[in-house]
Design a protein around this motif. Structure first.
Motif, PDB file in Angstrom:
ATOM      1  N   GLY A  98      -2.549  -4.945   3.104  1.00 24.34           N
ATOM      2  CA  GLY A  98      -3.919  -4.757   3.586  1.00 24.34           C
ATOM      3  C   GLY A  98      -4.259  -3.364   4.081  1.00 24.34           C
ATOM      4  N   LEU A  99      -3.365  -2.411   3.883  1.00 22.22           N
ATOM      5  CA  LEU A  99      -3.612  -1.068   4.431  1.00 22.22           C
ATOM      6  C   LEU A  99      -4.373  -0.167   3.470  1.00 22.22           C
ATOM      7  CD1 LEU A  99      -0.184  -0.367   6.195  1.00 22.22           C
ATOM      8  CD2 LEU A  99      -2.353  -1.006   7.269  1.00 22.22           C
ATOM      9  N   GLU A 100      -4.302  -0.467   2.175  1.00 21.32           N
ATOM     10  CA  GLU A 100      -4.917   0.432   1.196  1.00 21.32           C
ATOM     11  C   GLU A 100      -6.425   0.551   1.421  1.00 21.32           C
ATOM     12  OE1 GLU A 100      -4.913   0.944  -3.614  1.00 21.32           O
ATOM     13  OE2 GLU A 100      -3.059   0.275  -2.651  1.00 21.32           O
ATOM     14  N   ARG A 135      -8.946   0.655  16.121  1.00 21.91           N
ATOM     15  CA  ARG A 135      -9.007   1.811  15.192  1.00 21.91           C
ATOM     16  C   ARG A 135      -9.225   1.313  13.761  1.00 21.91           C
ATOM     17  NH1 ARG A 135     -10.442   6.046  13.442  1.00 21.91           N
ATOM     18  NH2 ARG A 135      -9.132   7.813  12.843  1.00 21.91           N
ATOM     19  N   ALA A 136      -8.614   0.179  13.403  1.00 22.21           N
ATOM     20  CA  ALA A 136      -8.790  -0.378  12.056  1.00 22.21           C
ATOM     21  C   ALA A 136     -10.264  -0.722  11.806  1.00 22.21           C
ATOM     22  CB  ALA A 136      -7.914  -1.614  11.881  1.00 22.21           C
ATOM     23  N   LYS A 137     -10.920  -1.303  12.825  1.00 18.23           N
ATOM     24  CA  LYS A 137     -12.350  -1.636  12.664  1.00 18.23           C
ATOM     25  C   LYS A 137     -13.199  -0.385  12.507  1.00 18.23           C
ATOM     26  CE  LYS A 137     -12.203  -6.095  15.022  1.00 18.23           C
ATOM     27  NZ  LYS A 137     -12.203  -6.744  16.313  1.00 18.23           N
ATOM     28  N   GLU A 138     -12.821   0.677  13.241  1.00 14.79           N
ATOM     29  CA  GLU A 138     -13.568   1.941  13.119  1.00 14.79           C
ATOM     30  C   GLU A 138     -13.429   2.506  11.692  1.00 14.79           C
ATOM     31  OE1 GLU A 138     -11.801   4.355  16.135  1.00 14.79           O
ATOM     32  OE2 GLU A 138     -12.873   3.373  17.782  1.00 14.79           O
ATOM     33  N   PRO A 149       1.217  -4.778  14.466  1.00 13.08           N
ATOM     34  CA  PRO A 149       1.411  -5.982  13.661  1.00 13.08           C
ATOM     35  C   PRO A 149       0.114  -6.785  13.492  1.00 13.08           C
ATOM     36  CG  PRO A 149       3.168  -5.787  15.284  1.00 13.08           C
ATOM     37  CD  PRO A 149       2.155  -4.740  15.626  1.00 13.08           C
ATOM     38  N   LEU A 150      -0.816  -6.628  14.411  1.00 11.21           N
ATOM     39  CA  LEU A 150      -2.094  -7.337  14.303  1.00 11.21           C
ATOM     40  C   LEU A 150      -2.944  -6.772  13.167  1.00 11.21           C
ATOM     41  CD1 LEU A 150      -2.925  -7.629  18.115  1.00 11.21           C
ATOM     42  CD2 LEU A 150      -2.013  -9.426  16.623  1.00 11.21           C
ATOM     43  N   VAL A 151      -2.615  -5.554  12.715  1.00 13.43           N
ATOM     44  CA  VAL A 151      -3.322  -4.932  11.584  1.00 13.43           C
ATOM     45  C   VAL A 151      -2.588  -5.233  10.273  1.00 13.43           C
ATOM     46  CG1 VAL A 151      -4.018  -2.717  10.552  1.00 13.43           C
ATOM     47  CG2 VAL A 151      -4.320  -3.111  13.014  1.00 13.43           C
ATOM     48  N   SER A 152      -1.235  -5.147  10.296  1.00 13.41           N
ATOM     49  CA  SER A 152      -0.465  -5.402   9.078  1.00 13.41           C
ATOM     50  C   SER A 152       0.907  -5.966   9.438  1.00 13.41           C
ATOM     51  CB  SER A 152      -0.304  -4.119   8.259  1.00 13.41           C
ATOM     52  OG  SER A 152       0.373  -4.389   7.053  1.00 13.41           O
ATOM     53  N   TYR A 153       1.256  -7.077   8.785  1.00 16.40           N
ATOM     54  CA  TYR A 153       2.543  -7.739   9.029  1.00 16.40           C
ATOM     55  C   TYR A 153       3.691  -6.966   8.391  1.00 16.40           C
ATOM     56  CZ  TYR A 153       6.121 -11.454   8.492  1.00 16.40           C
ATOM     57  OH  TYR A 153       7.285 -12.189   8.502  1.00 16.40           O
ATOM     58  N   TRP A 163       4.601   2.915   4.924  1.00 19.91           N
ATOM     59  CA  TRP A 163       3.476   2.026   4.624  1.00 19.91           C
ATOM     60  C   TRP A 163       2.192   2.834   4.386  1.00 19.91           C
ATOM     61  CZ3 TRP A 163       3.842  -2.352   8.912  1.00 19.91           C
ATOM     62  CH2 TRP A 163       5.001  -3.110   8.688  1.00 19.91           C
ATOM     63  N   ALA A 164       1.950   3.810   5.255  1.00 23.59           N
ATOM     64  CA  ALA A 164       0.743   4.643   5.126  1.00 23.59           C
ATOM     65  C   ALA A 164       0.760   5.405   3.807  1.00 23.59           C
ATOM     66  CB  ALA A 164       0.644   5.602   6.306  1.00 23.59           C
ATOM     67  N   LYS A 165       1.941   5.919   3.460  1.00 23.44           N
ATOM     68  CA  LYS A 165       2.096   6.658   2.201  1.00 23.44           C
ATOM     69  C   LYS A 165       1.851   5.734   1.007  1.00 23.44           C
ATOM     70  CE  LYS A 165       3.661  10.638   0.362  1.00 23.44           C
ATOM     71  NZ  LYS A 165       2.993  11.920   0.599  1.00 23.44           N
ATOM     72  N   ALA A 166       2.404   4.509   1.070  1.00 27.55           N
ATOM     73  CA  ALA A 166       2.222   3.547  -0.016  1.00 27.55           C
ATOM     74  C   ALA A 166       0.756   3.133  -0.167  1.00 27.55           C
ATOM     75  CB  ALA A 166       3.089   2.310   0.231  1.00 27.55           C
ATOM     76  N   ALA A 167       0.005   3.208   0.955  1.00 24.84           N
ATOM     77  CA  ALA A 167      -1.436   2.888   0.914  1.00 24.84           C
ATOM     78  C   ALA A 167      -2.257   4.085   0.454  1.00 24.84           C
ATOM     79  CB  ALA A 167      -1.896   2.418   2.295  1.00 24.84           C
ATOM     80  N   GLN A 168      -1.567   5.137  -0.018  1.00 17.22           N
ATOM     81  CA  GLN A 168      -2.183   6.354  -0.567  1.00 17.22           C
ATOM     82  C   GLN A 168      -2.935   7.157   0.491  1.00 17.22           C
ATOM     83  OE1 GLN A 168      -3.928   5.898  -4.586  1.00 17.22           O
ATOM     84  NE2 GLN A 168      -3.198   3.773  -4.501  1.00 17.22           N
ATOM     85  N   ALA A 169      -2.393   7.122   1.704  1.00 18.12           N
ATOM     86  CA  ALA A 169      -2.891   8.016   2.751  1.00 18.12           C
ATOM     87  C   ALA A 169      -1.996   9.239   2.782  1.00 18.12           C
ATOM     88  CB  ALA A 169      -2.856   7.314   4.102  1.00 18.12           C
ATOM     89  N   THR A 170      -2.525  10.319   3.353  1.00 17.71           N
ATOM     90  CA  THR A 170      -1.747  11.545   3.530  1.00 17.71           C
ATOM     91  C   THR A 170      -1.587  11.777   5.029  1.00 17.71           C
ATOM     92  OG1 THR A 170      -2.806  12.440   1.565  1.00 17.71           O
ATOM     93  CG2 THR A 170      -1.609  13.990   2.958  1.00 17.71           C
TER      94      THR A 170
END
Length: 501
Positions: A474-476, A494-497, A466-470, A430-437
């Motif tokens: 929404g991760l991108e 951490r998501a809010k930060e 799961p409260l951040v992404s089902y 998921w992180a990779k698909a959101a273009q994170a490294t």
């Protein structure tokens, strides 16, 4: 108390041995035992014992000549269906959720005995960085799917959570939910109920005594659901809430998508009354049941019931003909469940399980057998498929949706390690698909993880709440272009930060 023995009819019908130690019991023990005996359906018990003895003695008929795959028009697929259809189904599912028509039903009657613990499996922590249990992960997915439906439709919806427990798991599950503040779900929207227990019997149909004043009992399999829905008036609760569609699943799958809108939407769009998620079998010999048709009727055929040559059959592209592996992940309409409860629950197939059942011998000594000595008759949740008027199957990707927890660590599959790795590998994708490294401590870029075997740990310990992404959505906006440390726990804080940066 002894004078009350007349309240127990039919004890002479081949089962009088259960009272052989009656004179040795104290008054309190007699009271408890009498209570247990009086709750047994004794005519049903006689039929059960005779049926168990017959089933143990008779081989099942070959189904192979009558098998055929589920027809293509009744099958949807995450991999093979077009993107437009998948989007339409997902939107339909979210609409139904937003209108309070969808509930989830958890089958949680089993203890974690094979995991080496004596508490319910849902309370198990597989060793994630967050320390979350299966129950917490599932509760948070309910939170998130409600939020996604509300955001899309401006609703304030509820997905009620029905949890079928057993005599072994009800009290500890209730206590665990209470101690954890029901994982911030509204307690009135969590409905726990208990399935029946049935006696274990010997190969010649005699009830087994576990103690001098106690019958050896076991839950009646996850197919006990249909009787339990009636016993506990659960269908009435569903009707009162306006729930029309149920997503039914087993507690031990760490990747389960609670009230999956694509699956719900597919089934609703097809007008199905009954549906099953399936995964492609890894090989012809993988020991899983196959979703197919027998004599034109949809059902699950157990691995042990299929001849090897049938299991090996391949289509023109080299794919297995019978590849639809059952993962205990189902869709039912409430109307279908009401029909089953009213007309079919007594017609469910009985499955024979040969078990090592501790017992007292004729001298009153406790015996722990080293080989199977008894029969536990079980019903399976999928045994209602033949009663469906419009059955569909929906194929999903195993690495995204199925990693069951069945065995203790050290086993080659279905262990806490494989379940944990499956979830962490998914979150890394998921992180990779959101273009994170993802980077390690020295700053080296890590590849995305694909494996979830016991031996292969994902290179990144990336856990996304799961409260951040089902399911990766929404991760991108949070992660795109970021270099993330391998030990990332992306929770709401951490998501809010990250949003604020």
């Amino acid at each position: 108390i002894s004078s009350n023995l007349h309240l127990i009819p039919n004890m002479d019908a081949g089962q009088a041995h259960v009272l052989q130690f009656w004179p040795e019991l104290c008054e309190a023990e007699k009271d408890v035992f009498l209570q247990e005996l009086s709750q047994l359906d004794l005519q049903g018990l006689q039929d059960h014992c005779e049926g168990a003895a017959r089933a143990a003695a008779s081989p099942s008929a070959s189904l192979d000549p009558h098998m055929e795959p589920v027809p293509p028009e009744s099958v949807g697929s995450v991999r093979k269906s077009d993107k437009h259809s998948l989007a339409v189904w997902g939107n339909e599912g979210l609409l139904q959720i937003s209108e309070d028509r969808v509930g989830v039903l958890l089958l949680a009657g089993g203890q974690g005995t094979r995991l080496g613990v004596q508490y319910p499996k849902g309370m198990y922590d597989v060793g994630l960085p967050s320390g979350k249990t299966l129950y917490q992960i599932q509760a948070e997915r309910i939170h998130k799917i409600q939020e996604l439906a509300d955001r899309k439709h401006g609703s304030k919806c509820t997905v009620p959570w029905y949890i079928m427990t057993s005599e072994f798991t009800l009290a500890p599950t209730e206590k665990f939910f209470k101690e954890n503040n029901y994982f911030d779900l509204e307690p009135s929207n969590i409905v726990m109920f208990e399935q029946r227990m049935i006696p274990a019997v010997t190969f010649d149909g005699k009830v087994i005594l576990q103690g001098k004043g106690k019958i050896a009992m076991a839950p009646d399999g996850n197919g006990g659901l249909y009787q339990a829905l009636v016993d506990n008036k659960v269908l009435e609760d569903m009707k009162k809430r306006g729930v029309q569609y149920l997503h039914v699943y087993c507690v031990d799958n760490i990747l389960v998508k609670m009230a999956d809108p694509v699956f719900i939407g597919f089934c609703v769009t097809k007008g199905a009354d009954c549906g099953a998620k399936v995964v492609e079998k890894t090989s012809a010999t993988e020991p899983v049941g196959v979703v197919c048709r027998v004599r034109g009727i949809s059902q699950v055929v157990e691995y042990s019931e299929i001849q090897p040559e049938t299991a090996e059959l391949r289509g023109p592209g080299g794919e297995l003909v019978y590849s639809a592996g059952n993962i205990c992940n189902h869709f039912f309409t409430r109307a279908f469940l009401q029909d089953v409860a009213a007309a079919h629950k007594g017609q469910l197939k009985q499955h024979v399980a040969f078990k090592k059942v501790p017992f007292v011998d004729t001298c009153g000594n406790q015996v722990k057998p080293t080989k199977p000595n008894g029969i536990k008759m079980e019903k399976f949740v999928f045994d209602v498929f033949p009663f469906s008027r419009n059955f569909v199957a929906f194929e999903v990707e195993r690495e995204e949706e199925f990693s069951p927890l069945k065995n203790a660590d050290g086993a080659a599959s279905d262990s806490p390690t494989t379940a944990r790795n499956a979830l962490l590998a998914q979150h890394g994708r998921w992180a990779k698909a959101a273009q994170a490294t993802l980077v390690d401590e020295p700053g080296n870029t890590l590849p995305p993880a694909a494996s979830a075997s016991a031996a292969d740990n994902p290179p990144a310990q990336c856990e996304i709440s799961p409260l951040v992404s089902y399911f990766g959505e929404g991760l991108e906006e949070l992660l795109k272009g970021r270099a993330l440390p391998t030990a990332l726990l992306l929770d709401e804080k951490r998501a809010k930060e990250l949003q604020a940066q």
